[in-house]
Every structure is written in structure tokens, then in C-alpha cells.
Scaffold this motif. Structure first.
Motif, PDB file in Angstrom:
ATOM      1  N   ALA A  67      21.979 -15.586 -30.889  1.00 26.56           N
ATOM      2  CA  ALA A  67      20.523 -15.689 -30.787  1.00 26.56           C
ATOM      3  C   ALA A  67      19.872 -14.526 -31.499  1.00 26.56           C
ATOM      4  O   ALA A  67      20.490 -13.469 -31.696  1.00 26.56           O
ATOM      5  N   ARG A  68      18.622 -14.715 -31.873  1.00 24.17           N
ATOM      6  CA  ARG A  68      17.851 -13.643 -32.505  1.00 24.17           C
ATOM      7  C   ARG A  68      16.984 -12.960 -31.465  1.00 24.17           C
ATOM      8  O   ARG A  68      16.506 -13.601 -30.514  1.00 24.17           O
ATOM      9  N   GLY A  69      16.773 -11.656 -31.664  1.00 27.60           N
ATOM     10  CA  GLY A  69      15.914 -10.883 -30.794  1.00 27.60           C
ATOM     11  C   GLY A  69      14.761 -10.293 -31.577  1.00 27.60           C
ATOM     12  O   GLY A  69      14.443 -10.742 -32.676  1.00 27.60           O
ATOM     13  N   PRO A  70      14.129  -9.248 -31.046  1.00 26.69           N
ATOM     14  CA  PRO A  70      12.999  -8.642 -31.746  1.00 26.69           C
ATOM     15  C   PRO A  70      13.417  -8.027 -33.075  1.00 26.69           C
ATOM     16  O   PRO A  70      14.565  -7.626 -33.256  1.00 26.69           O
ATOM     17  N   ARG A  71      12.478  -7.990 -33.985  1.00 23.23           N
ATOM     18  CA  ARG A  71      12.728  -7.480 -35.338  1.00 23.23           C
ATOM     19  C   ARG A  71      13.896  -8.251 -35.938  1.00 23.23           C
ATOM     20  O   ARG A  71      13.838  -9.466 -36.063  1.00 23.23           O
ATOM     21  N   ASP A  72      14.986  -7.563 -36.272  1.00 27.02           N
ATOM     22  CA  ASP A  72      16.135  -8.266 -36.867  1.00 27.02           C
ATOM     23  C   ASP A  72      17.311  -8.348 -35.899  1.00 27.02           C
ATOM     24  O   ASP A  72      18.436  -8.634 -36.314  1.00 27.02           O
ATOM     25  N   ALA A  73      17.089  -8.093 -34.623  1.00 36.44           N
ATOM     26  CA  ALA A  73      18.187  -8.038 -33.659  1.00 36.44           C
ATOM     27  C   ALA A  73      18.925  -9.372 -33.575  1.00 36.44           C
ATOM     28  O   ALA A  73      18.334 -10.448 -33.680  1.00 36.44           O
ATOM     29  N   VAL A  74      20.247  -9.262 -33.393  1.00 34.60           N
ATOM     30  CA  VAL A  74      21.118 -10.417 -33.215  1.00 34.60           C
ATOM     31  C   VAL A  74      21.945 -10.191 -31.959  1.00 34.60           C
ATOM     32  O   VAL A  74      22.471  -9.093 -31.742  1.00 34.60           O
ATOM     33  N   HIS A  75      22.063 -11.232 -31.129  1.00 33.07           N
ATOM     34  CA  HIS A  75      22.863 -11.160 -29.908  1.00 33.07           C
ATOM     35  C   HIS A  75      23.967 -12.211 -29.976  1.00 33.07           C
ATOM     36  O   HIS A  75      23.710 -13.371 -30.320  1.00 33.07           O
ATOM     37  N   LEU A  76      25.198 -11.817 -29.637  1.00 33.95           N
ATOM     38  CA  LEU A  76      26.337 -12.723 -29.647  1.00 33.95           C
ATOM     39  C   LEU A  76      27.005 -12.730 -28.276  1.00 33.95           C
ATOM     40  O   LEU A  76      27.039 -11.710 -27.594  1.00 33.95           O
ATOM     41  N   ILE A  77      27.539 -13.883 -27.894  1.00 32.73           N
ATOM     42  CA  ILE A  77      28.433 -13.991 -26.741  1.00 32.73           C
ATOM     43  C   ILE A  77      29.784 -14.459 -27.274  1.00 32.73           C
ATOM     44  O   ILE A  77      29.864 -15.500 -27.949  1.00 32.73           O
ATOM     45  N   LEU A  78      30.824 -13.693 -26.994  1.00 35.55           N
ATOM     46  CA  LEU A  78      32.147 -13.952 -27.552  1.00 35.55           C
ATOM     47  C   LEU A  78      33.155 -14.250 -26.452  1.00 35.55           C
ATOM     48  O   LEU A  78      33.118 -13.636 -25.382  1.00 35.55           O
ATOM     49  N   GLU A  79      34.062 -15.184 -26.722  1.00 39.98           N
ATOM     50  CA  GLU A  79      35.192 -15.452 -25.844  1.00 39.98           C
ATOM     51  C   GLU A  79      36.458 -14.994 -26.550  1.00 39.98           C
ATOM     52  O   GLU A  79      36.703 -15.361 -27.710  1.00 39.98           O
ATOM     53  N   HIS A  80      37.251 -14.163 -25.854  1.00 39.49           N
ATOM     54  CA  HIS A  80      38.435 -13.561 -26.457  1.00 39.49           C
ATOM     55  C   HIS A  80      39.716 -14.185 -25.934  1.00 39.49           C
ATOM     56  O   HIS A  80      39.767 -14.708 -24.810  1.00 39.49           O
ATOM     57  N   SER A  81      40.763 -14.092 -26.741  1.00 43.48           N
ATOM     58  CA  SER A  81      42.043 -14.697 -26.389  1.00 43.48           C
ATOM     59  C   SER A  81      42.666 -14.062 -25.153  1.00 43.48           C
ATOM     60  O   SER A  81      43.471 -14.700 -24.465  1.00 43.48           O
ATOM     61  N   GLY A  82      42.304 -12.814 -24.849  1.00 41.54           N
ATOM     62  CA  GLY A  82      42.831 -12.153 -23.665  1.00 41.54           C
ATOM     63  C   GLY A  82      42.172 -12.609 -22.372  1.00 41.54           C
ATOM     64  O   GLY A  82      42.563 -12.161 -21.289  1.00 41.54           O
ATOM     65  N   GLY A  83      41.162 -13.467 -22.470  1.00 35.26           N
ATOM     66  CA  GLY A  83      40.496 -13.993 -21.282  1.00 35.26           C
ATOM     67  C   GLY A  83      39.141 -13.378 -21.008  1.00 35.26           C
ATOM     68  O   GLY A  83      38.373 -13.900 -20.202  1.00 35.26           O
ATOM     69  N   ALA A  84      38.830 -12.273 -21.646  1.00 27.70           N
ATOM     70  CA  ALA A  84      37.549 -11.607 -21.423  1.00 27.70           C
ATOM     71  C   ALA A  84      36.447 -12.253 -22.244  1.00 27.70           C
ATOM     72  O   ALA A  84      36.696 -12.869 -23.286  1.00 27.70           O
ATOM     73  N   THR A  85      35.229 -12.110 -21.763  1.00 27.31           N
ATOM     74  CA  THR A  85      34.059 -12.454 -22.554  1.00 27.31           C
ATOM     75  C   THR A  85      33.292 -11.172 -22.838  1.00 27.31           C
ATOM     76  O   THR A  85      33.413 -10.178 -22.116  1.00 27.31           O
ATOM     77  N   GLY A  86      32.496 -11.205 -23.894  1.00 31.52           N
ATOM     78  CA  GLY A  86      31.750 -10.003 -24.243  1.00 31.52           C
ATOM     79  C   GLY A  86      30.432 -10.343 -24.899  1.00 31.52           C
ATOM     80  O   GLY A  86      30.247 -11.440 -25.439  1.00 31.52           O
ATOM     81  N   THR A  87      29.512  -9.397 -24.833  1.00 34.07           N
ATOM     82  CA  THR A  87      28.230  -9.531 -25.510  1.00 34.07           C
ATOM     83  C   THR A  87      28.115  -8.437 -26.555  1.00 34.07           C
ATOM     84  O   THR A  87      28.596  -7.312 -26.368  1.00 34.07           O
TER      85      THR A  87
END
Length: 295
Positions: free
Chosen positions: A195-215
């Protein structure tokens, strides 16, 4: 090892050239740039030759260090690899998967060493921290941010960079965040959202092979007082925060040169080689397809 420098921009002037000139294990052989009027003064400053063409430089060295926009880098890296030259590249490897794959495949086919300069991975304290957290395992979630003020601080030497304007923080600082997260949490199996945020900000949600998720939050236009980078992990070992690297750009690049020398000597793959950088490129390209178009 004779290393030639391809590029004459701020990164080449501030980081690559001083590190190559001061490294006791290499011979800084010369400079080529797309603008001869910039290559001449840079070469004169360090007492090396300014080459008229990239191919002329490639023909007379053992390795190339590249400080060019990623789309230009990819083509020259392929040519250098096919000529049997080792590669010390910058991130991102390319601005698309085909270019990145071409570099990785050319390096593997030629049997040359490749190291891609993800700065954090070559700073001592972060490097040790990444190794320790990868060994610990059991991570539940991660939160990363890389917030630059390139376009909001008023005095950045990179503010005039056309490719950064065009590709934004996803491609410029996104590789830094991924270079820390992947060795700790495992490969990204899915970019769940972008997703896009203010100005040029970009936000990602990632799913990893180890089972964790991250932003991941990225920007090149953050308020200067809010600029900075960080990673926080939470899981069975508790909470772990990425320590700040104390080395400046030339010192970190010197470590990358050390690693290129080692990889060329042993023939072993480096953790930040072109194949790893290709994987980062693939993840960035996947995230880009999920981002809504700008108005």
C-alpha cells in the motif's frame, strides 16, 4: 586484483573510489563514466586512468565495481561477467527481473565471483546480529523501516537521481530491508499486501518461509527529523533490535571488497551474491505489481 570502477556519481565519488584507493589488497586500475567530463577529474583525483569506454576498462581488469543506475548496471555486469571479470555490484541488481536474472546467469555461467553491496550486510555489528538471530530462530513477527530524507532534506547528493525519482523507495531502500529480513526469517513466500502512504511512503506485509510475517515501511521523503532505519524481531527468543552500524560507507565497502577477494579465491558463493540479489529483485517486482498507481 585489479579493479576498475564503472560510474562517477556521488556514490562512486564518496564511497567506491576512496575505498578502492585505500584497499591494500587491490589495485585501483581506472574509471569509466557515462560523462567523460566527470570521469577525468575523478580519475585524476586518485591518480588512475580515465577510460574512454566501459569495454576498454573491462578488458584490462580482473574485476569491476559498479556505481551506476541499476538498469545501466545490469547490462554492463553481464558484459563484464562474460569477459571473465568478477563483479562488485550495487543494489538493486536491476529494476526488473529479466535484467537481474541475466546478471545472475552470466556470473554463474562464467564462474566469476559476485558480491552485491547491501550496505548493512557489510557493517560488523549488524552482520553479527543477523547471524545470531538466524541461528536463534523461533521468530513470530518482524517490523522494519527504512526512512530516508533524500527528497525532503534539501541537501542530499542523491536528490537529483532520475532512477530514484522514477522507482521510489521500494527499489532504493527496499533492498536494504530485505537483505536483513531474508537471512533471518527465510525467503519471502508471498507479498501479502502493498500500500501507499503519505508522500512516497510504501508499506508491505510479507510472509516468510520460516513462518513469520513482517511489515516493512519505506520512504525517501520522510521528514528529516524522522529519518532512520531499523528492524525489530519478536518471537520465542524475546525481542531483538538491529544494532546501528558504526562503519561509514567507505569502510563498509572495504569489507565488501574483502569478501569479493575471498569469494574469488575460494570459489564459494557469497551470501550477498548476484543470485541473492536476483531474489530480492523478484520480491520487489512482486510488491510493485500490488501497489496502486500513483495519481
Amino acid at each position: 586484483m585489479r579493479i576498475g570502477l564503472l560510474g562517477t556519481g556521488p556514490w562512486a565519488r564518496l564511497v567506491h573510489a576512496p575505498a578502492l584507493d585505500g584497499h591494500p589488497g587491490v589495485e585501483f586500475a581506472g574509471v569509466w563514466g557515462r560523462r567523460p567530463e566527470a570521469a577525468g577529474p575523478l580519475a585524476e583525483r586518485f591518480g588512475v586512468r580515465a577510460y574512454d569506454s566501459a569495454d576498454a576498462l573491462i578488458s584490462e581488469v580482473d574485476a569491476v565495481a559498479v556505481a551506476l543506475p541499476p538498469d545501466v548496471q545490469a547490462d554492463l555486469a553481464v558484459r563484464a561477467a562474460r569477459a571473465g571479470r568478477h563483479l562488485l555490484l550495487d543494489k538493486p541488481l536491476a529494476t526488473g527481473v529479466p535484467g537481474g536474472r541475466a546478471v545472475a546467469e552470466a556470473a554463474e555461467a562464467a564462474g566469476v565471483a559476485s558480491v552485491v553491496f547491501f550496505t548493512t550486510r557489510f557493517q560488523r555489528r549488524p552482520r553479527e546480529w543477523i547471524r545470531e538471530q538466524a541461528a536463534a530462530g523461533g521468530w513470530f513477527t518482524a517490523r522494519a523501516h527504512w526512512l530516508g530524507a533524500v527528497f525532503s532534506g534539501g541537501d542530499s547528493p542523491f536528490a537529483a537521481s532520475p532512477w530514484r525519482r522514477a522507482k521510489g523507495p521500494l527499489w532504493d531502500v527496499g533492498p536494504h530491508a530485505l537483505s536483513v529480513l531474508l537471512p533471518v526469517l527465510g525467503d519471502v513466500v508471498r507479498v501479502a499486501a502493498a500500500a501507499r502512504g503519505p508522500r512516497d511512503a510504501v508499506h508491505l506485509i510479507l510472509e516468510h518461509s520460516g513462518g513469520a510475517t513482517g511489515t516493512v515501511t519505506l520512504s525517501l521523503s520522510a521528514p528529516p527529523a524522522a529519518a532512520g532505519a531499523g528492524v525489530e524481531l519478536r518471537g520465542e527468543p524475546g525481542v531483538a533490535v538491529l544494532p546501528e552500524g558504526t562503519e561509514d560507507g567507505p569502510a563498509a565497502f572495504t569489507a565488501a571488497v574483502d569478501d569479493l577477494l575471498g569469494a574469488a579465491r575460494t570459489g564459494e558463493r557469497h551470501p550477498c551474491d548476484a543470485r541473492f540479489a536476483l531474489r530480492v529483485t523478484q520480491i520487489l517486482a512482486e510488491a510493485e505489481t500490488l501497489l496502486p498507481a500513483t495519481g
